[in-house]
Scaffold this active site. Sequence first.
Site, PDB file in Angstrom:
ATOM      1  N   ARG A   1      11.911  -2.762  10.763  1.00 30.60           N
ATOM      2  CA  ARG A   1      10.882  -2.446  11.754  1.00 30.60           C
ATOM      3  C   ARG A   1      10.740  -3.569  12.769  1.00 30.60           C
ATOM      4  O   ARG A   1      10.834  -4.743  12.414  1.00 30.60           O
ATOM      5  CB  ARG A   1       9.537  -2.233  11.043  1.00 30.60           C
ATOM      6  CG  ARG A   1       9.266  -0.796  10.703  1.00 30.60           C
ATOM      7  CD  ARG A   1       8.068  -0.606   9.823  1.00 30.60           C
ATOM      8  NE  ARG A   1       6.871  -1.355  10.196  1.00 30.60           N
ATOM      9  CZ  ARG A   1       5.733  -1.329   9.504  1.00 30.60           C
ATOM     10  NH1 ARG A   1       5.647  -0.586   8.419  1.00 30.60           N
ATOM     11  NH2 ARG A   1       4.693  -2.032   9.892  1.00 30.60           N
TER      12      ARG A   1
ATOM     13  N   ARG B   1      -9.141   0.473   9.518  1.00 27.22           N
ATOM     14  CA  ARG B   1      -8.789  -0.938   9.648  1.00 27.22           C
ATOM     15  C   ARG B   1      -9.824  -1.715  10.441  1.00 27.22           C
ATOM     16  O   ARG B   1      -9.663  -2.919  10.634  1.00 27.22           O
ATOM     17  CB  ARG B   1      -7.480  -1.027  10.426  1.00 27.22           C
ATOM     18  CG  ARG B   1      -6.282  -1.368   9.596  1.00 27.22           C
ATOM     19  CD  ARG B   1      -5.121  -1.178  10.522  1.00 27.22           C
ATOM     20  NE  ARG B   1      -4.007  -1.975  10.231  1.00 27.22           N
ATOM     21  CZ  ARG B   1      -2.891  -1.493   9.676  1.00 27.22           C
ATOM     22  NH1 ARG B   1      -2.821  -0.259   9.280  1.00 27.22           N
ATOM     23  NH2 ARG B   1      -1.867  -2.255   9.527  1.00 27.22           N
TER      24      ARG B   1
ATOM     25  N   ARG C   1      11.904  -6.082   4.119  1.00 28.54           N
ATOM     26  CA  ARG C   1      11.695  -4.623   4.084  1.00 28.54           C
ATOM     27  C   ARG C   1      12.712  -3.906   4.972  1.00 28.54           C
ATOM     28  O   ARG C   1      13.033  -4.345   6.066  1.00 28.54           O
ATOM     29  CB  ARG C   1      10.293  -4.265   4.583  1.00 28.54           C
ATOM     30  CG  ARG C   1      10.161  -2.743   4.755  1.00 28.54           C
ATOM     31  CD  ARG C   1       8.777  -2.269   4.924  1.00 28.54           C
ATOM     32  NE  ARG C   1       8.013  -3.030   5.888  1.00 28.54           N
ATOM     33  CZ  ARG C   1       6.709  -2.919   6.021  1.00 28.54           C
ATOM     34  NH1 ARG C   1       6.034  -2.098   5.253  1.00 28.54           N
ATOM     35  NH2 ARG C   1       6.082  -3.635   6.921  1.00 28.54           N
TER      36      ARG C   1
ATOM     37  N   LYS D   1       0.835  -1.221   0.000  1.00 31.90           N
ATOM     38  CA  LYS D   1       0.000   0.000   0.000  1.00 31.90           C
ATOM     39  C   LYS D   1       0.859   1.256   0.000  1.00 31.90           C
ATOM     40  O   LYS D   1       0.673   2.170  -0.795  1.00 31.90           O
ATOM     41  CB  LYS D   1      -0.916   0.038   1.241  1.00 31.90           C
ATOM     42  CG  LYS D   1      -1.762  -1.192   1.439  1.00 31.90           C
ATOM     43  CD  LYS D   1      -2.564  -1.135   2.736  1.00 31.90           C
ATOM     44  CE  LYS D   1      -1.738  -1.197   4.012  1.00 31.90           C
ATOM     45  NZ  LYS D   1      -1.082  -2.481   4.278  1.00 31.90           N
TER      46      LYS D   1
ATOM     47  N   ARG E   1      -0.275  -9.800  12.977  1.00 38.87           N
ATOM     48  CA  ARG E   1      -0.789  -8.733  12.093  1.00 38.87           C
ATOM     49  C   ARG E   1      -1.760  -9.302  11.063  1.00 38.87           C
ATOM     50  O   ARG E   1      -2.790  -8.702  10.768  1.00 38.87           O
ATOM     51  CB  ARG E   1       0.389  -8.028  11.398  1.00 38.87           C
ATOM     52  CG  ARG E   1       1.181  -7.146  12.362  1.00 38.87           C
ATOM     53  CD  ARG E   1       2.564  -6.839  11.851  1.00 38.87           C
ATOM     54  NE  ARG E   1       2.567  -6.046  10.640  1.00 38.87           N
ATOM     55  CZ  ARG E   1       3.642  -5.883   9.867  1.00 38.87           C
ATOM     56  NH1 ARG E   1       4.792  -6.483  10.182  1.00 38.87           N
ATOM     57  NH2 ARG E   1       3.581  -5.130   8.801  1.00 38.87           N
TER      58      ARG E   1
END
Length: 223
Positions: free
Chosen positions: A162, A88, A127, A13, A173
């Site tokens: 992260r 969300r 990431r 996203k 998640r």
Amino acid sequence: MRLVFFGPPGGGKGTQAERVKVDARALPIATGDLLRAAVAAGTPAGKKAQEFMGRGALVPDEIVNEVLKERIVQPDARDGYILDGYPRTVAQLHSLELLLSDMKMPPEKWLFIEVPESAIEERVLGRRTCKKCQASYHLKFRPSAKGDRCERSGCDGELYQRADDSAEKLKTRLSAYRKDTVPVIEELRRRGKLTEVSAGSKGLEDVEALVRKALGLGAALRK
Ligand code: AP5
């Protein structure tokens, strides 16, 4: 444009919001970034959010709604925004609709970027994020030209992983996504409001082309 992007955690996203923001004339607003900034600044909202984020769980609606509201009322979001990671939950959806209708700036498109869970883990584990400007990279799919430093002009920030980008936290998640966010997507689909892009495990450029088409934007000029 006034846009809302949906998709699974690590689905792309934020990456796509960055890629289309200029042509869409829209400011990306990611609640994850806002919350991480609040945690780093040690604000009351950040202190409350920290415990939930550390586990990979959703932060309670009242905290996120407040953080989002503070940001979206700023003048730079007036002409266009891309919400990433919000709403969300169904309660956040209803709160957002009320807020944006009061502000006379309702979303023009609700875009769901569908990515299978099988493609997510590799993206999340690889990431790397810039400490300074929050730019997102990937060790394999989107490496920085400057190795472990941010390649953006004038930035040179350190890239880090992260804390919630671990296989274990990703499970939490994904289960929060299935339980709380999929119902939001389903509600919008039922209402006939959802624009859907089937991204599958396509690469960054191919997904961008699909997103641009869905938004009615021209092709990207960059290579
Ligand atoms: P948040 O920061 O929003 O995390 P998320 O939703 O899990 O989404 P991500 O930022 O991980 O992923 P993304 O879809 O933007 O993917 P990206 O483009 O970076 O939220 C973090 C936490 O904050 C939550 O867990 C929660 O605690 C809290 N929170 C936030 N909002 C909340 C809310 N509204 N309510 C309650 N709590 C909230 O891409 C990922 C990687 O893949 C990158 O490395 C990228 O380079 C790579 N990549 C992207 N696309 C492709 C592609 N097509 N092919 C190959 N690699 C790709």
